[in-house]
Design a protein around this motif. Structure first.
Motif, PDB file in Angstrom:
ATOM      1  N   THR A   1       0.817  -1.214   0.000  1.00 49.50           N
ATOM      2  CA  THR A   1       0.000   0.000   0.000  1.00 49.50           C
ATOM      3  C   THR A   1       0.851   1.263   0.000  1.00 49.50           C
ATOM      4  OG1 THR A   1      -0.220  -0.247   2.393  1.00 49.50           O
ATOM      5  CG2 THR A   1      -2.048  -1.025   1.037  1.00 49.50           C
ATOM      6  N   ASN A   2       2.021   1.208   0.614  1.00 49.50           N
ATOM      7  CA  ASN A   2       2.934   2.355   0.558  1.00 49.50           C
ATOM      8  C   ASN A   2       3.291   2.653  -0.895  1.00 49.50           C
ATOM      9  OD1 ASN A   2       2.924   1.880   3.308  1.00 49.50           O
ATOM     10  ND2 ASN A   2       5.125   1.786   3.520  1.00 49.50           N
ATOM     11  N   LEU A   3       3.582   1.607  -1.639  1.00 51.84           N
ATOM     12  CA  LEU A   3       3.974   1.759  -3.035  1.00 51.84           C
ATOM     13  C   LEU A   3       2.799   2.192  -3.908  1.00 51.84           C
ATOM     14  CD1 LEU A   3       6.580   1.530  -4.564  1.00 51.84           C
ATOM     15  CD2 LEU A   3       6.072  -0.855  -5.026  1.00 51.84           C
ATOM     16  N   MET A   4       1.617   1.715  -3.562  1.00 51.71           N
ATOM     17  CA  MET A   4       0.419   2.055  -4.353  1.00 51.71           C
ATOM     18  C   MET A   4       0.106   3.548  -4.324  1.00 51.71           C
ATOM     19  SD  MET A   4      -2.006  -1.170  -3.333  1.00 51.71           S
ATOM     20  CE  MET A   4      -3.499  -0.430  -3.930  1.00 51.71           C
ATOM     21  N   VAL A   5       0.364   4.205  -3.206  1.00 57.36           N
ATOM     22  CA  VAL A   5       0.023   5.621  -3.080  1.00 57.36           C
ATOM     23  C   VAL A   5       1.202   6.545  -3.377  1.00 57.36           C
ATOM     24  CG1 VAL A   5      -1.804   5.159  -1.405  1.00 57.36           C
ATOM     25  CG2 VAL A   5       0.492   5.704  -0.582  1.00 57.36           C
ATOM     26  N   PHE A   6       2.367   5.970  -3.602  1.00 57.25           N
ATOM     27  CA  PHE A   6       3.585   6.764  -3.801  1.00 57.25           C
ATOM     28  C   PHE A   6       3.443   7.745  -4.966  1.00 57.25           C
ATOM     29  CE2 PHE A   6       7.986   7.173  -5.520  1.00 57.25           C
ATOM     30  CZ  PHE A   6       8.549   7.815  -4.432  1.00 57.25           C
ATOM     31  N   THR A   7       3.140   7.269  -6.137  1.00 54.88           N
ATOM     32  CA  THR A   7       3.042   8.133  -7.316  1.00 54.88           C
ATOM     33  C   THR A   7       1.773   8.978  -7.317  1.00 54.88           C
ATOM     34  OG1 THR A   7       4.385   6.583  -8.577  1.00 54.88           O
ATOM     35  CG2 THR A   7       3.104   8.179  -9.844  1.00 54.88           C
ATOM     36  N   PRO A   8       0.585   8.377  -7.106  1.00 50.26           N
ATOM     37  CA  PRO A   8      -0.632   9.217  -7.117  1.00 50.26           C
ATOM     38  C   PRO A   8      -0.629  10.310  -6.041  1.00 50.26           C
ATOM     39  CG  PRO A   8      -1.232   6.903  -7.200  1.00 50.26           C
ATOM     40  CD  PRO A   8       0.238   6.965  -6.965  1.00 50.26           C
ATOM     41  N   GLY A   9      -0.013  10.029  -4.900  1.00 51.74           N
ATOM     42  CA  GLY A   9       0.032  11.013  -3.821  1.00 51.74           C
ATOM     43  C   GLY A   9       1.150  12.023  -3.972  1.00 51.74           C
ATOM     44  N   LYS A  10       1.990  11.831  -4.992  1.00 51.79           N
ATOM     45  CA  LYS A  10       3.129  12.715  -5.254  1.00 51.79           C
ATOM     46  C   LYS A  10       4.050  12.826  -4.036  1.00 51.79           C
ATOM     47  CE  LYS A  10       0.746  15.195  -8.801  1.00 51.79           C
ATOM     48  NZ  LYS A  10      -0.457  15.940  -8.948  1.00 51.79           N
ATOM     49  N   TYR A  11       4.253  11.662  -3.386  1.00 50.25           N
ATOM     50  CA  TYR A  11       5.138  11.626  -2.225  1.00 50.25           C
ATOM     51  C   TYR A  11       6.587  11.551  -2.670  1.00 50.25           C
ATOM     52  CZ  TYR A  11       1.012  10.570   0.575  1.00 50.25           C
ATOM     53  OH  TYR A  11      -0.195  10.625   1.190  1.00 50.25           O
ATOM     54  N   LYS A  12       7.465  11.999  -1.795  1.00 46.14           N
ATOM     55  CA  LYS A  12       8.909  11.817  -1.983  1.00 46.14           C
ATOM     56  C   LYS A  12       9.331  10.650  -1.102  1.00 46.14           C
ATOM     57  CE  LYS A  12       9.500  15.976  -0.770  1.00 46.14           C
ATOM     58  NZ  LYS A  12       9.774  17.264  -0.287  1.00 46.14           N
ATOM     59  N   PHE A  13      10.457  10.065  -1.452  1.00 44.86           N
ATOM     60  CA  PHE A  13      10.982   8.946  -0.672  1.00 44.86           C
ATOM     61  C   PHE A  13      11.140   9.344   0.792  1.00 44.86           C
ATOM     62  CE2 PHE A  13      13.999   5.824   0.810  1.00 44.86           C
ATOM     63  CZ  PHE A  13      13.637   4.676   0.129  1.00 44.86           C
ATOM     64  N   SER A  14      11.629  10.543   1.017  1.00 46.62           N
ATOM     65  CA  SER A  14      11.887  11.013   2.387  1.00 46.62           C
ATOM     66  C   SER A  14      10.605  11.214   3.197  1.00 46.62           C
ATOM     67  CB  SER A  14      12.683  12.313   2.359  1.00 46.62           C
ATOM     68  OG  SER A  14      11.958  13.328   1.667  1.00 46.62           O
ATOM     69  N   ASP A  15       9.471  11.394   2.532  1.00 40.40           N
ATOM     70  CA  ASP A  15       8.207  11.562   3.251  1.00 40.40           C
ATOM     71  C   ASP A  15       7.868  10.329   4.084  1.00 40.40           C
ATOM     72  OD1 ASP A  15       7.811  14.089   2.215  1.00 40.40           O
ATOM     73  OD2 ASP A  15       6.549  13.394   0.557  1.00 40.40           O
ATOM     74  N   TYR A  16       8.173   9.159   3.553  1.00 38.36           N
ATOM     75  CA  TYR A  16       7.873   7.929   4.280  1.00 38.36           C
ATOM     76  C   TYR A  16       8.672   7.847   5.570  1.00 38.36           C
ATOM     77  CZ  TYR A  16       5.045   6.223   0.496  1.00 38.36           C
ATOM     78  OH  TYR A  16       4.044   6.088  -0.415  1.00 38.36           O
ATOM     79  N   PHE A  17       9.936   8.182   5.501  1.00 32.70           N
ATOM     80  CA  PHE A  17      10.750   8.158   6.709  1.00 32.70           C
ATOM     81  C   PHE A  17      10.298   9.243   7.686  1.00 32.70           C
ATOM     82  CE2 PHE A  17      14.334   9.150   9.425  1.00 32.70           C
ATOM     83  CZ  PHE A  17      14.681   7.883   9.873  1.00 32.70           C
ATOM     84  N   LYS A  18      10.060  10.429   7.164  1.00 32.11           N
ATOM     85  CA  LYS A  18       9.683  11.564   8.012  1.00 32.11           C
ATOM     86  C   LYS A  18       8.415  11.268   8.816  1.00 32.11           C
ATOM     87  CE  LYS A  18       8.652  15.175   5.672  1.00 32.11           C
ATOM     88  NZ  LYS A  18       8.615  16.428   4.918  1.00 32.11           N
ATOM     89  N   PHE A  19       7.412  10.703   8.154  1.00 28.69           N
ATOM     90  CA  PHE A  19       6.147  10.437   8.836  1.00 28.69           C
ATOM     91  C   PHE A  19       6.090   9.047   9.457  1.00 28.69           C
ATOM     92  CE2 PHE A  19       4.981  13.721   5.712  1.00 28.69           C
ATOM     93  CZ  PHE A  19       4.535  14.686   6.594  1.00 28.69           C
ATOM     94  N   GLY A  20       6.926   8.134   8.975  1.00 31.49           N
ATOM     95  CA  GLY A  20       6.857   6.757   9.440  1.00 31.49           C
ATOM     96  C   GLY A  20       7.737   6.419  10.611  1.00 31.49           C
ATOM     97  N   VAL A  21       8.782   7.211  10.866  1.00 27.69           N
ATOM     98  CA  VAL A  21       9.741   6.842  11.907  1.00 27.69           C
ATOM     99  C   VAL A  21       9.095   6.829  13.291  1.00 27.69           C
ATOM    100  CG1 VAL A  21      10.716   9.154  12.302  1.00 27.69           C
ATOM    101  CG2 VAL A  21      12.121   7.124  12.689  1.00 27.69           C
ATOM    102  N   THR A  22       8.250   7.783  13.589  1.00 27.25           N
ATOM    103  CA  THR A  22       7.597   7.813  14.901  1.00 27.25           C
ATOM    104  C   THR A  22       6.661   6.624  15.057  1.00 27.25           C
ATOM    105  OG1 THR A  22       7.710  10.223  14.884  1.00 27.25           O
ATOM    106  CG2 THR A  22       6.203   9.219  16.470  1.00 27.25           C
TER     107      THR A  22
END
Length: 170
Positions: free
Chosen positions: A130-151
């Motif tokens: 699901t992370n990969l599914m929303v990556f392109t449509p959500g216009k996320y950057k790779f660093s967004d996952y770490f920034k929001f996911g680390v906590t």
């Protein structure tokens, strides 16, 4: 139960056999099958034992809590690059070795930490489907996952390790 469901589905002509077989993803199946081979190789070659000794060497001074923490951390790190199914298959021999070699830690506790860790991969886009599914449509950057996911990842590690330690081997 699954076999019966498939037979009913085919008998009622809800789906054809050709459609059912075309739904099976060859790459996914191949990845899972090869991971089983790697997991077996971990056991046969002694790599699982070597990794388990390394983990107890680093985290063993913290006792059973440290061993549970080590499995959770390694699961989180490996889960950043491979699927949750692959992480479980790769880590299971290590958990089995730890359960046999470390007093005060059961295989059940280690598997709880492993399964929770493998199912909570928030640090990279490729760590979960699901992370990969929303990556392109959500216009996320790779660093967004770490920034929001680390906590969230740290919270999952802390809660699973604490609960597995407190509950023990029920």
């Amino acid at each position: 139960q699954i076999k019966l469901n498939i037979q009913i589905t085919l008998t009622c002509k809800t789906i054809t056999l050709k459609t059912a077989l075309s739904a099976v993803k060859g790459r996914t199946l191949l990845a899972i099958v090869t991971t089983f081979g790697v997991g077996t190789a971990f056991e046969v070659t002694g790599l699982a034992h070597w990794i388990a000794q390394g983990l107890t060497g680093i985290f063993g001074s913290l006792g059973p809590l440290g061993v549970l923490l080590s499995v959770s951390l390694v699961t989180s790190i490996v889960g950043c690059a491979v699927s949750n199914n692959a992480v479980v298959i790769l880590m299971y021999p290590i958990c089995a070795t730890l359960a046999n070699e470390v007093e005060g830690v059961s295989l059940r506790q280690l598997l709880v930490v492993l399964l929770v860790g493998a199912s909570s991969s928030f640090l990279t886009p490729m760590s979960y489907q699901t992370n990969l599914m929303v990556f392109t449509p959500g216009k996320y950057k790779f660093s967004d996952y770490f920034k929001f996911g680390v906590t969230l990842q740290l919270l999952m590690i802390a809660s699973s390790v604490t609960l597995a330690y407190m509950v023990g081997d029920i």
